[in-house]
Design a protein around this motif. Structure first.
Motif, PDB file in Angstrom:
ATOM      1  N   GLY A 156       0.805  -1.211   0.000  1.00 36.28           N
ATOM      2  CA  GLY A 156       0.000   0.000   0.000  1.00 36.28           C
ATOM      3  C   GLY A 156       0.834   1.254   0.000  1.00 36.28           C
ATOM      4  N   GLN A 157       1.931   1.246   0.765  1.00 37.97           N
ATOM      5  CA  GLN A 157       2.815   2.418   0.817  1.00 37.97           C
ATOM      6  C   GLN A 157       3.465   2.673  -0.530  1.00 37.97           C
ATOM      7  OE1 GLN A 157       5.833   2.063   3.780  1.00 37.97           O
ATOM      8  NE2 GLN A 157       6.562   4.168   3.540  1.00 37.97           N
ATOM      9  N   ASN A 158       3.989   1.605  -1.145  1.00 37.35           N
ATOM     10  CA  ASN A 158       4.611   1.745  -2.474  1.00 37.35           C
ATOM     11  C   ASN A 158       3.589   2.179  -3.515  1.00 37.35           C
ATOM     12  OD1 ASN A 158       7.149   1.005  -1.580  1.00 37.35           O
ATOM     13  ND2 ASN A 158       6.792  -1.172  -1.938  1.00 37.35           N
ATOM     14  N   LYS A 159       2.373   1.635  -3.395  1.00 32.78           N
ATOM     15  CA  LYS A 159       1.318   1.967  -4.344  1.00 32.78           C
ATOM     16  C   LYS A 159       0.960   3.453  -4.262  1.00 32.78           C
ATOM     17  CE  LYS A 159      -3.290   0.433  -5.718  1.00 32.78           C
ATOM     18  NZ  LYS A 159      -4.210   1.492  -5.317  1.00 32.78           N
ATOM     19  N   LYS A 160       0.821   3.973  -3.034  1.00 31.07           N
ATOM     20  CA  LYS A 160       0.508   5.395  -2.864  1.00 31.07           C
ATOM     21  C   LYS A 160       1.627   6.270  -3.424  1.00 31.07           C
ATOM     22  CE  LYS A 160      -2.506   4.961   1.179  1.00 31.07           C
ATOM     23  NZ  LYS A 160      -2.676   5.264   2.613  1.00 31.07           N
ATOM     24  N   GLN A 161       2.866   5.857  -3.189  1.00 29.70           N
ATOM     25  CA  GLN A 161       4.005   6.627  -3.704  1.00 29.70           C
ATOM     26  C   GLN A 161       3.990   6.660  -5.230  1.00 29.70           C
ATOM     27  OE1 GLN A 161       7.766   5.155  -2.330  1.00 29.70           O
ATOM     28  NE2 GLN A 161       8.948   6.497  -3.679  1.00 29.70           N
ATOM     29  N   MET A 162       3.731   5.511  -5.851  1.00 36.02           N
ATOM     30  CA  MET A 162       3.704   5.451  -7.315  1.00 36.02           C
ATOM     31  C   MET A 162       2.507   6.218  -7.877  1.00 36.02           C
ATOM     32  SD  MET A 162       6.445   3.991  -7.978  1.00 36.02           S
ATOM     33  CE  MET A 162       6.256   3.889  -9.747  1.00 36.02           C
ATOM     34  N   GLU A 163       1.384   6.197  -7.161  1.00 40.13           N
ATOM     35  CA  GLU A 163       0.223   6.953  -7.637  1.00 40.13           C
ATOM     36  C   GLU A 163       0.480   8.454  -7.565  1.00 40.13           C
ATOM     37  OE1 GLU A 163      -2.952   5.496  -5.238  1.00 40.13           O
ATOM     38  OE2 GLU A 163      -3.483   3.890  -6.654  1.00 40.13           O
ATOM     39  N   GLN A 193       3.538  -0.564 -11.268  1.00 44.40           N
ATOM     40  CA  GLN A 193       2.365  -0.861 -10.449  1.00 44.40           C
ATOM     41  C   GLN A 193       1.765  -2.225 -10.808  1.00 44.40           C
ATOM     42  OE1 GLN A 193      -0.520   2.246  -9.386  1.00 44.40           O
ATOM     43  NE2 GLN A 193       0.634   3.664 -10.659  1.00 44.40           N
ATOM     44  N   MET A 194       1.755  -2.559 -12.110  1.00 45.94           N
ATOM     45  CA  MET A 194       1.208  -3.854 -12.522  1.00 45.94           C
ATOM     46  C   MET A 194       2.084  -5.003 -12.027  1.00 45.94           C
ATOM     47  SD  MET A 194      -0.567  -3.516 -16.271  1.00 45.94           S
ATOM     48  CE  MET A 194       0.920  -3.018 -17.136  1.00 45.94           C
ATOM     49  N   ASN A 195       3.404  -4.834 -12.111  1.00 43.71           N
ATOM     50  CA  ASN A 195       4.298  -5.880 -11.614  1.00 43.71           C
ATOM     51  C   ASN A 195       4.119  -6.079 -10.114  1.00 43.71           C
ATOM     52  OD1 ASN A 195       5.404  -6.291 -14.152  1.00 43.71           O
ATOM     53  ND2 ASN A 195       7.054  -4.814 -13.843  1.00 43.71           N
ATOM     54  N   MET A 196       4.010  -4.971  -9.395  1.00 41.64           N
ATOM     55  CA  MET A 196       3.806  -5.048  -7.957  1.00 41.64           C
ATOM     56  C   MET A 196       2.453  -5.702  -7.656  1.00 41.64           C
ATOM     57  SD  MET A 196       4.327  -1.949  -5.253  1.00 41.64           S
ATOM     58  CE  MET A 196       3.064  -0.942  -6.046  1.00 41.64           C
ATOM     59  N   LEU A 197       1.442  -5.392  -8.442  1.00 41.49           N
ATOM     60  CA  LEU A 197       0.117  -5.969  -8.264  1.00 41.49           C
ATOM     61  C   LEU A 197       0.116  -7.455  -8.609  1.00 41.49           C
ATOM     62  CD1 LEU A 197      -2.710  -5.079  -7.440  1.00 41.49           C
ATOM     63  CD2 LEU A 197      -3.209  -4.603  -9.834  1.00 41.49           C
ATOM     64  N   GLN A 220      -8.094  -6.741  -6.858  1.00 42.03           N
ATOM     65  CA  GLN A 220      -6.748  -6.623  -7.426  1.00 42.03           C
ATOM     66  C   GLN A 220      -6.754  -6.911  -8.924  1.00 42.03           C
ATOM     67  OE1 GLN A 220      -4.441  -9.336  -5.072  1.00 42.03           O
ATOM     68  NE2 GLN A 220      -4.648  -8.120  -3.198  1.00 42.03           N
ATOM     69  N   LYS A 221      -7.527  -7.905  -9.334  1.00 36.24           N
ATOM     70  CA  LYS A 221      -7.599  -8.245 -10.768  1.00 36.24           C
ATOM     71  C   LYS A 221      -8.281  -7.120 -11.554  1.00 36.24           C
ATOM     72  CE  LYS A 221      -7.426 -13.284 -10.350  1.00 36.24           C
ATOM     73  NZ  LYS A 221      -8.121 -14.566 -10.579  1.00 36.24           N
ATOM     74  N   ASN A 222      -9.311  -6.520 -10.951  1.00 33.81           N
ATOM     75  CA  ASN A 222      -9.972  -5.383 -11.609  1.00 33.81           C
ATOM     76  C   ASN A 222      -9.016  -4.196 -11.733  1.00 33.81           C
ATOM     77  OD1 ASN A 222     -12.354  -6.823 -11.850  1.00 33.81           O
ATOM     78  ND2 ASN A 222     -13.240  -5.996  -9.957  1.00 33.81           N
ATOM     79  N   GLU A 223      -8.237  -3.991 -10.679  1.00 36.07           N
ATOM     80  CA  GLU A 223      -7.259  -2.903 -10.700  1.00 36.07           C
ATOM     81  C   GLU A 223      -6.215  -3.135 -11.787  1.00 36.07           C
ATOM     82  OE1 GLU A 223      -4.103  -0.679  -7.658  1.00 36.07           O
ATOM     83  OE2 GLU A 223      -5.496  -2.201  -6.906  1.00 36.07           O
ATOM     84  N   LYS A 224      -5.785  -4.390 -11.922  1.00 40.20           N
ATOM     85  CA  LYS A 224      -4.816  -4.701 -12.975  1.00 40.20           C
ATOM     86  C   LYS A 224      -5.427  -4.478 -14.359  1.00 40.20           C
ATOM     87  CE  LYS A 224      -1.861  -8.296 -14.875  1.00 40.20           C
ATOM     88  NZ  LYS A 224      -1.389  -9.694 -14.800  1.00 40.20           N
ATOM     89  N   LYS A 225      -6.695  -4.859 -14.504  1.00 39.36           N
ATOM     90  CA  LYS A 225      -7.383  -4.648 -15.779  1.00 39.36           C
ATOM     91  C   LYS A 225      -7.423  -3.161 -16.131  1.00 39.36           C
ATOM     92  CE  LYS A 225     -11.765  -5.675 -18.120  1.00 39.36           C
ATOM     93  NZ  LYS A 225     -13.122  -6.279 -17.968  1.00 39.36           N
ATOM     94  N   GLN A 234      -5.024   1.585 -19.078  1.00 37.85           N
ATOM     95  CA  GLN A 234      -4.253   2.828 -19.053  1.00 37.85           C
ATOM     96  C   GLN A 234      -2.950   2.687 -19.839  1.00 37.85           C
ATOM     97  OE1 GLN A 234      -3.767   4.605 -15.108  1.00 37.85           O
ATOM     98  NE2 GLN A 234      -5.604   3.535 -14.418  1.00 37.85           N
ATOM     99  N   GLU A 235      -2.296   1.543 -19.676  1.00 31.89           N
ATOM    100  CA  GLU A 235      -1.039   1.328 -20.393  1.00 31.89           C
ATOM    101  C   GLU A 235      -1.263   1.350 -21.899  1.00 31.89           C
ATOM    102  OE1 GLU A 235       2.617  -1.878 -20.283  1.00 31.89           O
ATOM    103  OE2 GLU A 235       0.555  -2.604 -20.497  1.00 31.89           O
ATOM    104  N   LYS A 236      -2.319   0.680 -22.356  1.00 30.53           N
ATOM    105  CA  LYS A 236      -2.619   0.659 -23.792  1.00 30.53           C
ATOM    106  C   LYS A 236      -2.899   2.069 -24.310  1.00 30.53           C
ATOM    107  CE  LYS A 236      -5.589  -1.451 -27.302  1.00 30.53           C
ATOM    108  NZ  LYS A 236      -5.757  -0.169 -28.017  1.00 30.53           N
TER     109      LYS A 236
END
Length: 406
Positions: free
Chosen positions: A22-29, A80-84, A176-181, A186-188
């Motif tokens: 969560g901490q890494n995710k917030k930093q990346m966001e 973020q996707m790799n971390m997820l 988590q799977k929805n977030e990755k989707k 976004q990547e595309k």
């Protein structure tokens, strides 16, 4: 491992990893938001730069910066996707562990229920105290029966907790799977935008190179036209000096060929020259101009090398009025050597003022003009501005117009 310890272990595995994730995710966001803000700023600047069609260099630099920021954004999303992905794997493993243990607990619970169910038919717990020959043995039998029943109830509670944990982890996995989707979408989107920007960048580079070649050709052509114009004016001046040398003292008022102006206090035999010199530094500009395209004197050519400018070249609005700077007589009106308007020469005693790049000429050779009189309009150029040239000569020596104009 006991049931309580197992649940504690699963919770530790999940929730020790979760804070770091969560901490890494917030930093990346936060980093992602900053990058998106920078891309928006660059897009705004690029939109402004596009309004200036000539500012292709600035557009190229802005697109290049935006491409760099877009790559950073894609890297951020990939991170973020790799971390997820790692978090999803951990969650799936934990779900498998919980499911396996839940199945075991249910099987054990079913066995306990069956045992107690059979005992309930064959054993009367209250009678155990009286059926045994030894009171202590009877007490232990009853205690065992009660503990077994309490363990069954405890096992049922633990199964409920484990079931809730399993459901919570399953929901979290789906989130988590929805977030990755969403991240994949976004990547595309960013990769598609990056591809378009790279194509635009290459297109602008190619266009810029073509524009530079075209601009270099235009500069070279304009410099050649200026040289031709100056040669024509020199010939016109020489012809006028030769024509008037028999009727006036040609040597009087003549300065060195260096192009320097007359020395202060010089006395002229003709009043026209004397009046003109008295107004040195007070003469009005012949046109309203936007900018100076070439100054008087030795100038460095944009195409390379140096060239002597015999006057001052001004960028003007096409159609701007051209006015005589002082009283005099028009001695020549000739077409420009490259088909852009006419060259007008006005005589003021030993001095000549030259106006080049004039259309709609209202005077002719022999016309008398007064200072401020309109003698024509600035010719129409290829763009929104036209080049107009102004020179001052004393006999065959060119002067610095800025020393004479107000």
């Amino acid at each position: 491992m006991s049931t309580n310890k197992l649940i504690a272990f699963v919770l530790v595995v999940l929730f020790l990893a979760a804070p770091a994730y969560g901490q890494n995710k917030k930093q990346m966001e936060r980093e992602k938001a900053k990058i998106e803000k920078e891309i928006a700023r660059l897009t705004s600047e690029l939109s402004k730069a596009k309004k200036n069609t000539k500012n292709s260099t600035a557009q190229i630099q802005l697109i290049k910066k935006r491409i760099n920021e877009r790559n950073r954004l894609i890297d951020n999303i990939n991170w973020q996707m790799n971390m997820l992905d790692r978090q999803i794997v951990r969650t799936e493993d934990s779900i498998k562990t919980v499911r396996s243990q839940l199945d075991s607990m249910k099987a054990e619970y079913a066995h306990i229920v069956n045992v107690l169910y059979g005992l309930s038919y064959n054993v009367n717990p209250s009678a155990l105290l009286y059926d045994s020959e030894n009171y202590n043995i009877s007490y232990l039998k009853l205690k065992y029966f009660n503990e077994y029943s309490r363990y069954r109830r405890h096992q049922a509670t633990m199964i409920q907790r484990k079931q809730q944990l399993f459901e919570d982890m399953t929901l979290d996995l789906q989130r988590q799977k929805n977030e990755k989707k969403s991240l994949l979408a976004q990547e595309k989107k960013q990769k598609d935008a990056l591809s378009r920007e790279q194509q635009k960048h290459q297109s602008n580079l190619n266009k810029s190179q073509q524009d530079e070649k075209q601009l270099a050709q235009q500069i070279k052509k304009k410099e050649q036209q200026r040289r031709q114009l100056q040669q024509q004016i020199q010939q016109m001046v020489s012809a006028e000096v030769a024509k008037s040398s028999g009727s006036s003292s040609s040597g009087k008022g003549k300065s060195n060929v260096s192009g320097s102006t007359e020395k202060p206090g010089k006395v002229y035999s003709d009043a026209a020259s004397a009046d003109f010199v008295k107004n040195k530094g007070k003469l009005p500009w012949p046109v309203y101009y936007k900018s100076v395209s070439q100054e008087y004197g030795l100038v460095r050519r944009e195409s390379g090398g140096e060239n002597r400018s015999l006057g001052i070249f001004l960028n003007c609005t096409p159609g701007a009025s051209v006015r005589a700077v002082f009283d005099g007589t028009v001695v020549a009106v000739k077409a420009s050597p490259y088909g852009k308007g006419s060259v007008i020469m006005v005589k003021h005693g030993s001095y000549l003022t030259v106006y080049a790049g004039v259309d709609n000429v209202t005077v002719k050779s022999g016309s008398k003009v007064t200072g401020g009189q309109t003698i024509g309009k600035v010719t129409q150029g290829e763009e929104s501005t036209s080049e107009f040239a102004f020179m001052i000569w004393c006999n065959q020596v060119f002067q610095n117009p800025r020393h004479w104009l107000n």
